[in-house]
Design an enzyme around this catalytic site. Structure first.
Site, PDB file in Angstrom:
ATOM      1  CB  THR A   1      15.222 -14.869  36.520  1.00  0.00           C
ATOM      2  OG1 THR A   1      14.080 -14.812  35.695  1.00  0.00           O
ATOM      3  CG2 THR A   1      15.427 -16.268  37.044  1.00  0.00           C
TER       4      THR A   1
ATOM      5  N   GLY B   1      16.637 -15.012  31.163  1.00  0.00           N
ATOM      6  CA  GLY B   1      15.725 -15.550  30.145  1.00  0.00           C
ATOM      7  C   GLY B   1      16.399 -16.652  29.355  1.00  0.00           C
TER       8      GLY B   1
HETATM    9  O1  DON Z   1      11.707 -19.229  33.287  1.00  0.00           O
HETATM   10  C1  DON Z   1      12.292 -18.565  32.440  1.00  0.00           C
HETATM   11  O2  DON Z   1      13.014 -19.040  31.597  1.00  0.00           O
HETATM   12  C2  DON Z   1      12.144 -17.046  32.447  1.00  0.00           C
HETATM   13  N1  DON Z   1      10.904 -16.676  33.052  1.00  0.00           N
HETATM   14  C3  DON Z   1      13.315 -16.458  33.151  1.00  0.00           C
HETATM   15  C4  DON Z   1      13.303 -14.964  33.158  1.00  0.00           C
HETATM   16  C5  DON Z   1      14.604 -14.348  33.470  1.00  0.00           C
HETATM   17  O3  DON Z   1      15.610 -14.988  33.605  1.00  0.00           O
HETATM   18  C6  DON Z   1      14.640 -12.874  33.556  1.00  0.00           C
HETATM   19  N2  DON Z   1      15.937 -12.427  33.948  1.00  0.00           N
HETATM   20  N3  DON Z   1      16.633 -11.598  33.622  1.00  0.00           N
END
Ligand code: DON
Length: 568
Positions: A380, A473
């Site tokens: 992300t 995440g």
């Molecule tokens: O929307 C969410 O919470 C996840 N799909 C975010 C994923 C994420 O932050 C991956 N990063 N390292």
């Protein structure tokens, strides 16, 4: 007469954007330096990539506001940071506008019409998570392009100007960084396995720092978006390419799903914390609600006196995190589809009750701490932007995992998300980030999967003070929580708040994740209290802008990645 005709054609070309927008930018995409910590007067952009931060600052310099810059930066990230920057994913924007208004735009992906509750379970009901994480079936209907156009309502410059840096970077290429080269090499086999046409990210020999990445198909898709607007993505050629790709790989997104997609303007979560106003993202992100829960629970304690990263402060914050994440798992989902007791969850009375069984010096337990009692009928990316007009913008966007589904739409050159994994594929079954959920977050066509993304803005004396956010995440919200407490309570420097080790507890599994470099003596004390600790190499990539006075801006990019702070 011929001269008049020539001038006439020039004027038409100018007005239609063909000349002015083709202006080369002054950023050299083949030679650039990453900047981690800058001070500036007018405006700043912090993002996951130098070329994207610089594209945003260029727009600010040319008279754009923070929204313009955020749009240009996101589009550039879709080119230079394919692991998470995207047009095939989704995201959230939170902004404080110079008018004093706070807005949030939700462009989270949705489940396609043919999706169903048990679509990732096998014949005997066991989850087949590979299908929700990799390949065609893991993709939700992308929201990013709709989100960019919804943001245009608050922008000043024409979209054609904002998308041009991205088109140039895709068409002419740019030099990749060492981290990018490593990441492409590490994903080589998956890219081959999960695609129907070998994508440009695959090279016969290994990628190395300084190699040029050219993305012609992506440039053409971006041009269709430039020329046709939202329809350049959700209808016509691009939509057709997505639907065809789906058919080739047993995916279910149709042209009808794409045409139906809408970004939504939401009322942001706004609350007070020790004299500051915090503005953040509401559902379908869990981020805003649980950030409000955590900060309100923390506010009742003299956190500052406990000091940064002592066993005392880490234990308190861990127990706060445990309780908020238990509520996340049990109560939260897309409020357009399920009932969520938002008001109760953030009420003082409820939160006081939640902390009643907190015992300093003794580890709590997630078998005992369930969700509260309510009676009722790794990829992300985040960008923070500030301008000199009084606007502040905080955007987190995602493909979910690194490179999302790892599936590229043949002929269109962009990666699709694997956001379907953020739904609860089965009650109690953890997703990629170990988060569990229940029916509230079950798959339903058209529903948005629960997110943790927490783009946040803090006002002090009603003026933008901090712009904060991170990927990671489920660790996103705890990282934002800790960054705010670090700056507001512990009075830490922005650099330390971004870069010092973080920790994380998410109710289940019942463990404290501590980042590499976390103080050994604190780890020992926590273990003695009864906590199970697990070391993690990195938690998040937090991007912070702090404005302490007019013309006094500090922008810090996380050292954990290639992240870059630019400004002027
Ligand atoms: O929307 C969410 O919470 C996840 N799909 C975010 C994923 C994420 O932050 C991956 N990063 N390292």
């Amino acid at each position: 007469m011929r001269k008049v005709k020539f001038v006439f054609i020039l004027v038409i070309l100018f007005l239609s954007g063909k000349i002015i927008y083709a202006q080369p930018s002054n950023i050299d995409p083949y030679h650039y330096k990453i900047k981690k910590n800058i001070e500036c007067k007018n405006g700043a952009v912090v993002s996951a990539h130098t070329l994207a931060s610089e594209a945003g600052v260029q727009i600010l310099k040319e008279g754009g506001n923070a929204i313009d810059a955020a749009i240009a930066t996101q589009l550039a990230l879709a080119v230079v940071y394919p692991g998470a920057g995207n047009i095939g994913g989704g995201g959230f924007l939170v902004a404080h506008l110079k008018s004093g208004k706070n807005i949030s735009i939700d462009y989270r992906e949705v489940a396609p019409a043919a999706a169903s509750r048990d679509m990732y379970l096998d014949a005997i009901g066991n989850p087949v998570t590979n299908l929700s994480i990799n390949g065609h079936l893991s993709a939700g209907v992308p929201g990013t392009v709709a989100g960019l156009f919804a943001s245009m309502k608050y922008a000043k410059l024409p979209f054609k100007k904002l998308i041009q840096p991205a088109i140039d970077l895709a068409e002419k290429g740019f030099a990749i960084t060492e981290a990018q080269a490593k990441s492409f090499n590490a994903t080589h086999d998956d890219f081959i396995k999960l695609n129907t046409t070998i994508p440009v990210f695959v090279k016969d020999n290994l990628w190395k720092a300084g190699d040029t990445l050219v993305q012609k198909d992506l440039a053409n898709t971006l041009k269709r978006i430039r020329d046709l607007g939202e329809k350049g993505f959700y209808e016509g050629e691009t939509a057709k390419l997505i639907a065809e790709e789906m058919k080739k790989g047993k995916g279910i997104i149709t042209e009808k799903d794409l045409k139906k997609y809408r970004a939504k303007l939401r009322t942001p979560v706004v609350f007070n914390y020790r004299g500051h106003i915090i503005i953040t993202m509401p559902l379908p992100s869990s981020g805003g609600i649980i950030l409000e829960q955590m900060m309100k629970m923390a506010e009742k304690y003299n956190v500052a006196a406990m000091k940064f990263e002592t066993a005392q402060s880490v234990q308190l914050m861990t127990e706060i995190e445990r309780r908020a994440y238990a509520d996340r798992a049990n109560f939260l989902g897309d409020a357009d589809f399920v009932k969520v007791p938002v008001k109760t969850l953030v009420s003082d009375k409820y939160l006081k009750e939640r902390m009643k069984d907190y015992e300093p010096g003794k580890a709590g337990s997630s078998t005992q701490t369930k969700a509260g009692n309510i009676k009722e009928s790794e990829q992300t990316t985040h960008l923070s932007v500030i301008d000199n007009e009084g606007n502040a913008v905080s955007v987190t966007t995602t493909l979910n995992n690194s490179y999302g589904s790892k599936t590229v739409v043949s002929g269109a050159g962009f990666l699709l998300n694997d956001e379907m994994d953020d739904f609860s594929v089965k009650p109690g079954v953890p997703n990629l980030y170990g988060a569990v959920g229940n029916e509230k977050n079950a798959i339903t066509p058209g529903k948005r999967m629960l997110s943790s993304m927490t783009p946040t803005i803090v006002l002090k004396n009603n003026q933008p003070y901090l712009v904060v956010g991170t990927p990671g995440g489920t660790t996103i919200t705890t990282s934002v929580f800790q960054t705010l407490v670090d700056i507001i309570d512990f009075k830490m420097t922005t650099d330390d708040a971004v870069n010092k080790p973080k920790f994380h507890h998410q109710w289940l599994p019942d463990q404290v994740d501590v980042e590499k470099g976390f103080p050994e003596d604190v780890k020992k004390q926590l273990t003695k209290m009864g906590y199970t600790l697990k070391e993690r190499s990195a938690i998040g990539r937090t991007e912070v802008i702090k404005k302490t006075a007019p013309q006094k801006i500090e922008a810090v990019a996380d050292k954990r990645g290639d992240d870059d702070a630019a400004g002027y």
